[in-house]
Design a protein around this motif. Structure first.
Motif, short mmCIF file in Angstrom:
data_model
loop_
_atom_site.label_atom_id
_atom_site.label_comp_id
_atom_site.label_asym_id
_atom_site.label_seq_id
_atom_site.Cartn_x
_atom_site.Cartn_y
_atom_site.Cartn_z
N ALA A 75 43.27 41.65 33.28
CA ALA A 75 44.19 40.70 33.91
C ALA A 75 44.02 40.69 35.43
O ALA A 75 44.04 39.62 36.06
N LEU A 76 43.84 41.86 36.03
CA LEU A 76 43.67 41.95 37.48
C LEU A 76 42.37 41.29 37.93
O LEU A 76 42.33 40.59 38.94
N ILE A 77 41.29 41.53 37.19
CA ILE A 77 40.00 40.92 37.54
C ILE A 77 40.08 39.41 37.42
O ILE A 77 39.63 38.67 38.31
N LEU A 78 40.67 38.94 36.33
CA LEU A 78 40.83 37.49 36.16
C LEU A 78 41.75 36.91 37.23
O LEU A 78 41.52 35.79 37.71
N GLU A 79 42.79 37.65 37.59
CA GLU A 79 43.69 37.19 38.65
C GLU A 79 42.94 37.02 39.97
O GLU A 79 43.16 36.04 40.70
N LEU A 80 42.06 37.96 40.27
CA LEU A 80 41.27 37.86 41.50
C LEU A 80 40.34 36.65 41.45
O LEU A 80 40.22 35.93 42.46
N VAL A 81 39.73 36.41 40.30
CA VAL A 81 38.84 35.26 40.15
C VAL A 81 39.63 33.96 40.32
O VAL A 81 39.21 33.06 41.06
N VAL A 82 40.76 33.85 39.64
CA VAL A 82 41.56 32.63 39.69
C VAL A 82 42.16 32.43 41.09
O VAL A 82 42.26 31.29 41.57
N LEU A 83 42.54 33.52 41.75
CA LEU A 83 43.05 33.41 43.12
C LEU A 83 41.98 32.85 44.04
O LEU A 83 42.27 31.99 44.90
N LEU A 111 48.07 29.20 35.93
CA LEU A 111 47.25 30.29 35.40
C LEU A 111 47.32 31.52 36.30
O LEU A 111 47.36 32.66 35.81
N LEU A 112 47.35 31.30 37.61
CA LEU A 112 47.44 32.42 38.55
C LEU A 112 48.73 33.20 38.36
O LEU A 112 48.72 34.44 38.29
N PHE A 113 49.85 32.50 38.24
CA PHE A 113 51.13 33.19 38.03
C PHE A 113 51.21 33.84 36.66
O PHE A 113 51.84 34.89 36.50
N LEU A 114 50.57 33.24 35.65
CA LEU A 114 50.55 33.83 34.32
C LEU A 114 49.82 35.16 34.34
O LEU A 114 50.33 36.17 33.82
N LEU A 115 48.64 35.20 34.94
CA LEU A 115 47.86 36.44 35.01
C LEU A 115 48.59 37.49 35.84
O LEU A 115 48.58 38.68 35.51
N SER A 116 49.22 37.05 36.93
CA SER A 116 50.00 37.98 37.75
C SER A 116 51.19 38.52 36.97
O SER A 116 51.53 39.71 37.08
N GLY A 117 51.83 37.65 36.18
CA GLY A 117 52.96 38.10 35.36
C GLY A 117 52.53 39.14 34.33
O GLY A 117 53.24 40.12 34.08
N ILE A 118 51.34 38.96 33.74
CA ILE A 118 50.84 39.92 32.77
C ILE A 118 50.53 41.25 33.45
O ILE A 118 50.93 42.33 32.95
N SER A 119 49.84 41.21 34.58
CA SER A 119 49.47 42.45 35.26
C SER A 119 50.69 43.21 35.77
O SER A 119 50.78 44.44 35.64
N THR A 120 51.68 42.49 36.33
CA THR A 120 52.87 43.18 36.84
C THR A 120 53.74 43.70 35.71
O THR A 120 54.38 44.75 35.85
N SER A 121 53.76 43.00 34.57
CA SER A 121 54.57 43.48 33.45
C SER A 121 53.97 44.75 32.85
O SER A 121 54.72 45.67 32.48
N ILE A 122 52.65 44.81 32.75
CA ILE A 122 52.02 46.03 32.25
C ILE A 122 52.25 47.17 33.23
O ILE A 122 52.50 48.32 32.83
N ALA A 123 52.18 46.86 34.52
CA ALA A 123 52.45 47.89 35.53
C ALA A 123 53.87 48.41 35.40
O ALA A 123 54.12 49.62 35.46
N ALA A 124 54.83 47.50 35.21
CA ALA A 124 56.23 47.91 35.03
C ALA A 124 56.40 48.73 33.76
O ALA A 124 57.15 49.72 33.73
N LEU A 125 55.68 48.35 32.71
CA LEU A 125 55.76 49.06 31.42
C LEU A 125 55.20 50.47 31.54
O LEU A 125 55.82 51.44 31.06
N LEU A 126 54.06 50.61 32.19
CA LEU A 126 53.46 51.93 32.36
C LEU A 126 54.31 52.81 33.28
O LEU A 126 54.47 54.01 33.04
#
Length: 319
Positions: A232-240, A193-208
């Motif tokens: 995604a970033l907030i959830l990533e922090l929680v899951v981390l 789940l941690l890598f999934l949320l990180s993948g979502i946040s980094t992909s949106i960052a790359a897209l923007l």
């Protein structure tokens, strides 16, 4: 041999480290694999986001859908190249897919490596299908045979496949580590789940970031992507946080070796600063996106390298 194993177990008990995840040979991941984990997460997240926009978005999202698809396909190709280069002998990759003696497909549902190889292949199919559609929409390909890609059944099929494939690729690498017999990785079930949320946040960052570079400006789409990224970033922090807590006694060894880099590089630079910075102004979008990408890369460095660090520490204790 039994005496040695008993000594190792005693040492692990003294240090508070579970005996079933300590003295196994570390995989010694190279930087090729670390890059694969990073690029693969972006690729999977990009196709996931583009497919969600394809299903539930509006006409205004078209440019971002195409851009997300292109990022996904390029990332998929790079991921495959990184894996093949790391193998040393490129033809070994096919050994995960095809039996040498019979030429039949080789799928082992009980093997995470086999599932991952086939999962990457299936993801590549949907990424390629989405890329053909994007090139047709952009009029970069004008083959009449590609016209069927615009039909609703094919569009829905491709989008659902892209969502499932994106979820798989973005989170699979974390699951692969969690099923290993290595300290830290096997001591928590939250890595996927941690890598999934990180993948979502980094992909949106790359897209923007790519949209700014290409000069694409669609305010409504950017606002929705930014909100999605903040969640995604907030959830990533929680899951981390949950991940570190779930390590139990191993958390001390983990934080002693990598705590500073995790706190400053991942939490501080990669999560908190982008959240505080916001993306209201054009320069904030680029800066925040770069910070998120940096944090996502550091996260994978910390997670992948930390297990080997504990192995080294254990070896030093034996001496």
């Amino acid at each position: 041999m039994n005496t040695l194993h008993s000594v190792l177990c005693i040492l692990q008990s003294v240090q508070g480290i579970p005996s079933d995840t300590f003295f196994t040979e570390p995989p010694r991941f190279t930087w090729w694999i670390i890059l694969y984990f990073f690029v693969g997460g972006i690729s999977g997240g990009a196709l996931l986001v583009a497919s969600l926009l394809r299903l539930f978005g509006t006409r205004e999202d078209t440019h971002f859908i195409r851009l997300g698809v292109y990022i996904s396909f390029i990332g998929c190709v790079i991921s495959a190249v990184l894996l093949i280069v790391d193998l040393g002998v490129p033809f070994r990759f096919w050994h995960m897919l095809v039996q040498d003696n019979t030429g039949r497909p080789m799928f082992k549902w009980w093997s995470p490596m086999s599932v991952g190889a086939w999962g990457l292949l299936v993801f590549g199919f949907f990424s390629f299908l989405a890329t053909l559609r994007a090139l047709w929409d952009d009029r970069r390909l004008t083959w009449s045979t590609l016209e069927f890609l615009q039909k609703p059944p094919i569009t829905i099929f491709g989008a659902i496949g892209g969502i499932l494939g994106g979820l798989f690729l973005a989170g699979y690498t974390g699951v692969l580590l969690a099923v290993s017999n290595r300290p830290i990785w096997a001591d928590s079930s939250w890595l996927g789940l941690l890598f999934l949320l990180s993948g979502i946040s980094t992909s949106i960052a790359a897209l923007l970031l790519a949209s700014r570079w290409r000069g694409i400006r669609v305010k409504s789409t950017e606002e929705r992507l930014t909100r999605f990224d903040r969640i995604a970033l907030i959830l990533e922090l929680v899951v981390l946080t949950i991940f570190v807590v779930s390590l139990g006694s191993v958390a001390k060894a983990f934080l002693n070796a990598w705590g500073v880099l995790l706190l400053l590089g991942v939490v501080g630079v990669g999560i908190v600063m982008p959240l505080r910075l916001g993306r209201d102004a054009a320069h904030n979008v680029a800066t925040a996106s770069i910070l998120v990408l940096f944090g996502g890369f550091v996260l994978r460095v910390v997670v992948l390298m930390s297990s080997e660090q504990i192995h080294v520490a254990g070896a030093q204790v034996l001496r």
